[in-house]
Design an enzyme around this catalytic site. Structure first.
Site, PDB file in Angstrom:
ATOM      1  N   GLY A 259      44.712  52.405  41.403  1.00 48.33           N
ATOM      2  CA  GLY A 259      46.089  52.055  41.704  1.00 48.33           C
ATOM      3  C   GLY A 259      46.934  53.240  42.151  1.00 48.33           C
ATOM      4  O   GLY A 259      46.506  54.401  42.121  1.00 48.33           O
ATOM      5  N   HIS A 260      48.169  52.951  42.557  1.00 45.13           N
ATOM      6  CA  HIS A 260      49.063  53.985  43.081  1.00 45.13           C
ATOM      7  C   HIS A 260      49.403  55.021  42.015  1.00 45.13           C
ATOM      8  O   HIS A 260      49.529  54.709  40.835  1.00 45.13           O
ATOM      9  CB  HIS A 260      50.342  53.357  43.640  1.00 45.13           C
ATOM     10  CG  HIS A 260      51.159  52.626  42.627  1.00 45.13           C
ATOM     11  ND1 HIS A 260      50.867  51.343  42.223  1.00 45.13           N
ATOM     12  CD2 HIS A 260      52.264  52.981  41.932  1.00 45.13           C
ATOM     13  CE1 HIS A 260      51.747  50.946  41.333  1.00 45.13           C
ATOM     14  NE2 HIS A 260      52.603  51.925  41.131  1.00 45.13           N
ATOM     15  N   ASN A 261      49.497  56.272  42.445  1.00 46.07           N
ATOM     16  CA  ASN A 261      49.875  57.426  41.627  1.00 46.07           C
ATOM     17  C   ASN A 261      48.800  57.855  40.632  1.00 46.07           C
ATOM     18  O   ASN A 261      49.009  58.807  39.872  1.00 46.07           O
ATOM     19  CB  ASN A 261      51.175  57.183  40.839  1.00 46.07           C
ATOM     20  CG  ASN A 261      52.347  56.842  41.712  1.00 46.07           C
ATOM     21  OD1 ASN A 261      52.373  57.187  42.898  1.00 46.07           O
ATOM     22  ND2 ASN A 261      53.320  56.149  41.162  1.00 46.07           N
ATOM     23  N   SER A 279      49.613  55.022  37.950  1.00 47.59           N
ATOM     24  CA  SER A 279      50.172  56.188  37.259  1.00 47.59           C
ATOM     25  C   SER A 279      49.384  56.632  36.042  1.00 47.59           C
ATOM     26  O   SER A 279      49.874  57.450  35.257  1.00 47.59           O
ATOM     27  CB  SER A 279      51.638  55.934  36.870  1.00 47.59           C
ATOM     28  OG  SER A 279      52.432  55.697  38.015  1.00 47.59           O
TER      29      SER A 279
END
Length: 354
Positions: A259-261, A279
């Site tokens: 996922g993002h980050n 994250s």
């Protein structure tokens, strides 16, 4: 198909040959199926019966094996069989056939820089200001978006997608259909949603209003180190502001989602269908078996090993071995399962006492 002498194979494996070291083979096979031109892989005594059924003249054997009594003309001996497999398969795998140079049916932006010795197959699309390192091989139907940078000796296979501004190190391998740099899955509502209330209350949606989701766009990209491999149909989302990152030497299996980050450390091994939510931070040398899941915004320490289908909802300290849903220490999970299996007997005994 290229053939190899046993001497050449032994040199690649750091192994020893006994018998006719100049004997040549054209491939490898399981012992029972091997023909006279193939090297039989019998690296455990349990495979000795298979040698009698096949027709191999040479084999890779376990330490101490009597190769003459097995009817062979020569044998290679390796101390660590599975590690030897990595060297043998690397030596014998010819890799994909991609003609050097830029194919006439590839579309390459005039500002792109293609390194010396690169091979670009037909139907590849390379965008503005892309940099491709020397010796890179890019198979058909790959797209590389504007501003992406890919290091030396990369191998990007059919249908892979590299997004805008993605930066990738040397010796990168992308299996067919993987996507690096897709938009992050990040949405918000104008007022507090039921999801936000549940996260805080652990069960109560409260009086959240009915409302639509609004996208938070991804301004970051993805940064990938050296010697990273991404499996078929895996997806790595770019970051919202900072880049999503994958450390040196990390390997992703097929159907993995980052996922993002997310920050993944070095030399990690993430098996099929692993999902890591936004994250989260994953340390170095972490191993996650198939279908493991990691909650968002948590930390998994160095050298953690998680068994298949484990769901990690809270921070995991370095060196922990995890199993279960929710993930707990593996030994605790085993004891819990033992207790669960005993529960019907306990209930029956309790009923009998009444």
């Amino acid at each position: 198909m290229t053939d190899f002498s046993l001497n050449e194979i032994a040199a690649a494996l750091g192994a020893q040959v006994q018998g006719d070291a100049e004997l040549r083979v054209r491939g490898a096979s399981e012992p029972a199926a091997a023909d006279a031109s193939q090297l039989a892989l019998a690296m455990d005594p349990k495979y000795s019966d298979g040698l009698a059924k096949g027709h191999a003249k040479a084999a890779i054997l376990w330490d101490g094996a009597d190769w003459k009594s097995l009817g062979l003309e020569a044998a290679i001996f390796v101390p660590r069989p599975r590690y030897a497999m990595s060297g043998l398969t690397s030596l014998m795998d010819p890799g994909p056939e991609i003609v050097p140079g830029v194919h006439a049916m590839a579309v390459v932006h005039e500002s792109a820089r293609i390194g010396e010795g690169a091979a670009i197959a037909p139907f590849v699309t390379i965008g503005r200001d892309v940099v491709i390192g020397p010796g890179a091989r890019i198979a058909s139907h790959v797209s590389i978006a504007e501003g992406a940078q890919i290091g030396a000796q990369a191998l990007i296979l059919q249908g892979a997608r590299i997004g805008a501004r993605v930066r990738i190190g040397d010796r990168f391998i992308a299996q067919p259909g993987c996507v690096v740099g897709s938009d992050g899955f990040s949405f918000v509502t104008p007022e507090k949603s039921g999801v936000e209330n549940v996260r805080k209350s652990l069960g109560d949606q409260g009086d959240a209003a009915q409302q639509s989701w609004t996208r938070i766009h991804s301004l970051g990209a993805v940064t990938i180190g050296n010697d990273v491999e991404i499996g078929a149909n895996s997806c790595i989302d770019r970051g919202t502001i900072r880049d999503t990152s994958i450390g040196n030497g990390t390997k992703l299996d097929n159907l993995v989602h980052i996922g993002h980050n997310v920050q993944v450390g070095e030399d990690c091994l993430l098996c099929g269908q692993v999902g890591i939510a936004g994250s989260s931070r994953i340390g170095n040398r972490v191993v996650m078996a198939g279908q493991c899941g990691v909650n968002d915004n948590i930390f998994v320490g160095d050298d953690v090993i998680a068994g298949g289908a484990s769901k990690i909802f809270t921070n995991a300290p370095a060196g922990r071995v995890l199993l279960g849903y929710p993930a707990v220490k593996m030994e605790s999970h085993i004891e819990m399962q033992k207790a669960l299996r005993r529960l019907p007997r306990f209930m029956a005994a309790a009923k009998g006492d009444k």
